[in-house]
Design a protein around this motif. Structure first.
Motif, PDB file in Angstrom:
ATOM      1  N   THR A 175       0.808  -1.403   0.011  1.00 23.08           N
ATOM      2  CA  THR A 175       0.166  -0.007  -0.198  1.00 23.08           C
ATOM      3  C   THR A 175       0.954   1.061   0.249  1.00 23.08           C
ATOM      4  OG1 THR A 175      -1.607  -1.142   1.258  1.00 23.08           O
ATOM      5  CG2 THR A 175      -1.825   1.201   1.404  1.00 23.08           C
ATOM      6  N   ASP A 176       1.932   1.035   1.020  1.00 22.91           N
ATOM      7  CA  ASP A 176       2.559   2.731   1.097  1.00 22.91           C
ATOM      8  C   ASP A 176       3.818   2.631   0.472  1.00 22.91           C
ATOM      9  OD1 ASP A 176       0.687   3.446   2.483  1.00 22.91           O
ATOM     10  OD2 ASP A 176       1.434   2.157   4.460  1.00 22.91           O
ATOM     11  N   GLY A 177       4.523   1.264  -0.048  1.00 21.14           N
ATOM     12  CA  GLY A 177       5.955   1.416  -0.477  1.00 21.14           C
ATOM     13  C   GLY A 177       6.691   1.302   0.658  1.00 21.14           C
ATOM     14  N   TYR A 178       7.864   0.970   0.456  1.00 31.24           N
ATOM     15  CA  TYR A 178       8.846   0.543   1.772  1.00 31.24           C
ATOM     16  C   TYR A 178      10.287   0.849   1.486  1.00 31.24           C
ATOM     17  CZ  TYR A 178      11.197  -1.724   5.846  1.00 31.24           C
ATOM     18  OH  TYR A 178      11.823  -2.009   6.834  1.00 31.24           O
ATOM     19  N   GLY A 179      10.859   2.103   1.868  1.00 30.52           N
ATOM     20  CA  GLY A 179      12.198   2.367   1.311  1.00 30.52           C
ATOM     21  C   GLY A 179      12.320   2.920   0.005  1.00 30.52           C
ATOM     22  N   VAL A 180      13.122   2.153  -0.711  1.00 33.81           N
ATOM     23  CA  VAL A 180      13.383   2.580  -2.257  1.00 33.81           C
ATOM     24  C   VAL A 180      12.119   1.651  -3.062  1.00 33.81           C
ATOM     25  CG1 VAL A 180      15.539   3.195  -2.176  1.00 33.81           C
ATOM     26  CG2 VAL A 180      14.877   0.629  -2.452  1.00 33.81           C
ATOM     27  N   MET A 181      11.372   0.819  -2.531  1.00 36.70           N
ATOM     28  CA  MET A 181      10.148   0.235  -3.026  1.00 36.70           C
ATOM     29  C   MET A 181       8.906   1.156  -3.139  1.00 36.70           C
ATOM     30  SD  MET A 181       8.326  -3.271  -2.109  1.00 36.70           S
ATOM     31  CE  MET A 181       6.501  -3.133  -2.587  1.00 36.70           C
ATOM     32  N   TYR A 182       8.800   1.382  -4.303  1.00 36.52           N
ATOM     33  CA  TYR A 182       7.421   2.487  -4.499  1.00 36.52           C
ATOM     34  C   TYR A 182       5.993   1.727  -4.183  1.00 36.52           C
ATOM     35  CZ  TYR A 182       8.563   0.580  -8.980  1.00 36.52           C
ATOM     36  OH  TYR A 182       9.048  -0.093 -10.181  1.00 36.52           O
ATOM     37  N   SER A 183       5.023   2.509  -3.840  1.00 35.60           N
ATOM     38  CA  SER A 183       3.682   1.698  -3.610  1.00 35.60           C
ATOM     39  C   SER A 183       3.142   1.255  -4.894  1.00 35.60           C
ATOM     40  CB  SER A 183       2.922   2.920  -3.202  1.00 35.60           C
ATOM     41  OG  SER A 183       1.465   2.752  -3.481  1.00 35.60           O
ATOM     42  N   TYR A 184       2.374   0.076  -4.496  1.00 36.48           N
ATOM     43  CA  TYR A 184       1.723  -0.583  -5.716  1.00 36.48           C
ATOM     44  C   TYR A 184       0.196  -0.400  -5.426  1.00 36.48           C
ATOM     45  CZ  TYR A 184       5.603  -2.485  -8.009  1.00 36.48           C
ATOM     46  OH  TYR A 184       6.565  -2.433  -8.676  1.00 36.48           O
ATOM     47  N   ALA A 185      -0.131   0.700  -4.448  1.00 38.54           N
ATOM     48  CA  ALA A 185      -1.765   0.988  -4.389  1.00 38.54           C
ATOM     49  C   ALA A 185      -2.410   1.405  -5.674  1.00 38.54           C
ATOM     50  CB  ALA A 185      -1.739   2.121  -3.352  1.00 38.54           C
ATOM     51  N   GLY A 186      -1.947   1.860  -6.522  1.00 41.12           N
ATOM     52  CA  GLY A 186      -2.647   2.349  -7.760  1.00 41.12           C
ATOM     53  C   GLY A 186      -2.969   1.009  -8.627  1.00 41.12           C
ATOM     54  N   ARG A 187      -2.096   0.053  -8.424  1.00 36.75           N
ATOM     55  CA  ARG A 187      -2.124  -1.130  -9.411  1.00 36.75           C
ATOM     56  C   ARG A 187      -2.833  -2.382  -8.808  1.00 36.75           C
ATOM     57  NH1 ARG A 187       3.725  -0.047 -11.150  1.00 36.75           N
ATOM     58  NH2 ARG A 187       3.752   1.361  -9.580  1.00 36.75           N
ATOM     59  N   VAL A 188      -2.497  -2.264  -7.583  1.00 36.65           N
ATOM     60  CA  VAL A 188      -3.197  -3.812  -6.789  1.00 36.65           C
ATOM     61  C   VAL A 188      -4.090  -3.322  -5.751  1.00 36.65           C
ATOM     62  CG1 VAL A 188      -2.253  -5.595  -5.456  1.00 36.65           C
ATOM     63  CG2 VAL A 188      -0.695  -4.618  -7.046  1.00 36.65           C
ATOM     64  N   PRO A 189      -5.646  -3.630  -6.262  1.00 37.94           N
ATOM     65  CA  PRO A 189      -6.560  -3.235  -5.209  1.00 37.94           C
ATOM     66  C   PRO A 189      -6.327  -3.995  -3.556  1.00 37.94           C
ATOM     67  CG  PRO A 189      -7.249  -4.716  -7.092  1.00 37.94           C
ATOM     68  CD  PRO A 189      -5.718  -4.410  -7.263  1.00 37.94           C
ATOM     69  N   PRO A 190      -7.143  -3.532  -2.732  1.00 34.68           N
ATOM     70  CA  PRO A 190      -6.694  -3.931  -1.443  1.00 34.68           C
ATOM     71  C   PRO A 190      -7.177  -5.633  -1.464  1.00 34.68           C
ATOM     72  CG  PRO A 190      -8.311  -2.063  -1.325  1.00 34.68           C
ATOM     73  CD  PRO A 190      -8.073  -2.424  -2.751  1.00 34.68           C
ATOM     74  N   ARG A 191      -8.018  -6.150  -1.958  1.00 34.91           N
ATOM     75  CA  ARG A 191      -8.366  -7.614  -1.810  1.00 34.91           C
ATOM     76  C   ARG A 191      -7.187  -8.385  -2.310  1.00 34.91           C
ATOM     77  NH1 ARG A 191     -11.869 -11.657  -0.454  1.00 34.91           N
ATOM     78  NH2 ARG A 191     -11.300 -13.575  -1.745  1.00 34.91           N
ATOM     79  N   ASP A 192      -6.510  -7.706  -3.504  1.00 37.27           N
ATOM     80  CA  ASP A 192      -5.405  -8.478  -4.154  1.00 37.27           C
ATOM     81  C   ASP A 192      -3.896  -8.471  -3.243  1.00 37.27           C
ATOM     82  OD1 ASP A 192      -6.803  -9.474  -6.172  1.00 37.27           O
ATOM     83  OD2 ASP A 192      -6.158  -7.899  -7.643  1.00 37.27           O
ATOM     84  N   ARG A 193      -3.971  -7.324  -2.237  1.00 31.10           N
ATOM     85  CA  ARG A 193      -3.119  -7.162  -1.659  1.00 31.10           C
ATOM     86  C   ARG A 193      -3.011  -8.307  -0.394  1.00 31.10           C
ATOM     87  NH1 ARG A 193      -3.866  -0.668  -0.653  1.00 31.10           N
ATOM     88  NH2 ARG A 193      -4.651  -0.422  -2.854  1.00 31.10           N
ATOM     89  N   TRP A 194      -3.948  -8.620   0.010  1.00 28.11           N
ATOM     90  CA  TRP A 194      -4.302  -9.630   0.951  1.00 28.11           C
ATOM     91  C   TRP A 194      -3.743 -10.902   0.229  1.00 28.11           C
ATOM     92  CZ3 TRP A 194      -4.136  -9.111   5.967  1.00 28.11           C
ATOM     93  CH2 TRP A 194      -4.533  -7.829   6.417  1.00 28.11           C
ATOM     94  N   ALA A 195      -4.300 -10.877  -0.848  1.00 28.91           N
ATOM     95  CA  ALA A 195      -3.804 -12.376  -1.662  1.00 28.91           C
ATOM     96  C   ALA A 195      -2.482 -12.564  -1.878  1.00 28.91           C
ATOM     97  CB  ALA A 195      -4.591 -12.137  -3.024  1.00 28.91           C
ATOM     98  N   ILE A 196      -1.998 -11.412  -2.372  1.00 33.56           N
ATOM     99  CA  ILE A 196      -0.292 -11.512  -2.549  1.00 33.56           C
ATOM    100  C   ILE A 196       0.367 -11.820  -1.091  1.00 33.56           C
ATOM    101  CG2 ILE A 196       1.781 -10.186  -2.961  1.00 33.56           C
ATOM    102  CD1 ILE A 196       0.012  -8.902  -5.346  1.00 33.56           C
ATOM    103  N   ALA A 197      -0.282 -11.036   0.093  1.00 36.42           N
ATOM    104  CA  ALA A 197       0.432 -11.141   1.456  1.00 36.42           C
ATOM    105  C   ALA A 197       0.372 -12.761   1.626  1.00 36.42           C
ATOM    106  CB  ALA A 197      -0.350 -10.142   2.315  1.00 36.42           C
ATOM    107  N   ALA A 198      -0.934 -13.384   1.635  1.00 32.82           N
ATOM    108  CA  ALA A 198      -1.045 -14.826   1.693  1.00 32.82           C
ATOM    109  C   ALA A 198      -0.011 -15.785   0.874  1.00 32.82           C
ATOM    110  CB  ALA A 198      -2.408 -15.292   1.477  1.00 32.82           C
ATOM    111  N   TYR A 199      -0.073 -15.419  -0.240  1.00 37.29           N
ATOM    112  CA  TYR A 199       0.897 -16.120  -1.102  1.00 37.29           C
ATOM    113  C   TYR A 199       2.204 -15.920  -0.691  1.00 37.29           C
ATOM    114  CZ  TYR A 199       3.354 -18.449  -5.004  1.00 37.29           C
ATOM    115  OH  TYR A 199       4.001 -19.296  -5.877  1.00 37.29           O
ATOM    116  N   VAL A 200       2.840 -14.815  -0.279  1.00 39.34           N
ATOM    117  CA  VAL A 200       4.006 -14.668   0.115  1.00 39.34           C
ATOM    118  C   VAL A 200       4.499 -15.471   1.405  1.00 39.34           C
ATOM    119  CG1 VAL A 200       5.796 -13.011   1.284  1.00 39.34           C
ATOM    120  CG2 VAL A 200       4.623 -12.337  -0.629  1.00 39.34           C
ATOM    121  N   LYS A 201       3.223 -15.458   2.485  1.00 39.35           N
ATOM    122  CA  LYS A 201       3.314 -16.271   3.633  1.00 39.35           C
ATOM    123  C   LYS A 201       3.641 -18.018   3.196  1.00 39.35           C
ATOM    124  CE  LYS A 201       3.677 -14.817   7.203  1.00 39.35           C
ATOM    125  NZ  LYS A 201       4.853 -13.999   7.849  1.00 39.35           N
TER     126      LYS A 201
END
Ligand code: HEC
Length: 178
Positions: free
Chosen positions: A126-152
């Motif tokens: 959502t917010d980016g982190y250090g030099v990594m920019y935010s993906y809020a404009g391209r990844v809607p909230p539910r997909d952020r949770w889906a990606i987080a689940a996949y990273v886990k």
């Protein structure tokens, strides 16, 4: 004029036309305008407009969807599109973009990142982190949770305790050990 000069003339005319485009009539935000009855250039959104960063998005960000196969499959697909270029398919941070000079991301398999809550991953997207920019404009909230689940899931795939393996896999592991 020779025929040969014609393409050159056409190019020059195009350039002149382009220059006109720099100077088109437009309104600044708070300028007056005779276009609308209230005399303002900046208009309120029509009634009932739902803001993309409004309550609906905030609610979707706060509600962690239930973990199921469909969520993981979606996360896998979105991860491949948006994260693999830097974080690589297994999450070690050896993507193509860092190999061309972008700062290398950390591995998802460090002690610290293995222990983060999925919400942290959602926040980073959502917010980016250090030099990594935010993906809020391209990844809607539910997909952020889906990606987080996949990273886990990726993290588990590289650090699974033996007791979670099937009997068959445990057998293979035992045979592979020196
Ligand atoms: C253009 C490259 C790039 C892309 C694409 C990218 N990241 Fe990153 N990511 C980075 C870099 C670089 C860092 C380290 C930033 C820093 O520490 O300054 C990072 C850090 C992270 C971290 C670690 C944060 C922490 O606490 O240390 C997470 C989690 C993460 N990214 C998740 C993602 C996810 C999920 C995606 C896909 C939606 C993604 N990244 C896409 C480059 C990228």
């Amino acid at each position: 004029m020779t025929i040969r000069a014609l393409p050159l003339l056409a190019c020059l005319l195009t350039l002149v036309a382009c220059d006109d485009m720099n100077d088109q009539p437009r309104y600044d935000d708070y300028e007056e305008s005779s276009l609308f009855s209230d005399g303002k250039a900046l208009q309120h959104p029509p009634e009932g407009t739902v803001s993309r960063s409004g309550p609906v998005e905030i609610a979707a960000l706060q509600t962690r969807p239930p973990m199921d196969r469909a969520l993981l499959e979606r996360g896998k697909e979105r991860y491949a599109i948006f994260c693999v270029p830097c974080h690589d398919p297994a999450g070690y941070g050896n993507g193509r973009i860092p190999s061309r000079g972008f700062p290398a991301p950390p591995s998802f398999h460090s002690e610290r990142l293995r222990n983060v809550d999925p919400r942290h991953i959602v926040d980073v997207i959502t917010d980016g982190y250090g030099v990594m920019y935010s993906y809020a404009g391209r990844v809607p909230p539910r997909d952020r949770w889906a990606i987080a689940a996949y990273v886990k899931a990726l993290q588990l795939s590289q650090d699974a305790p033996e007791r979670l393996l099937s009997a068959e896999d445990r057998q293979k592991l035992a045979e592979a050990r020196p």
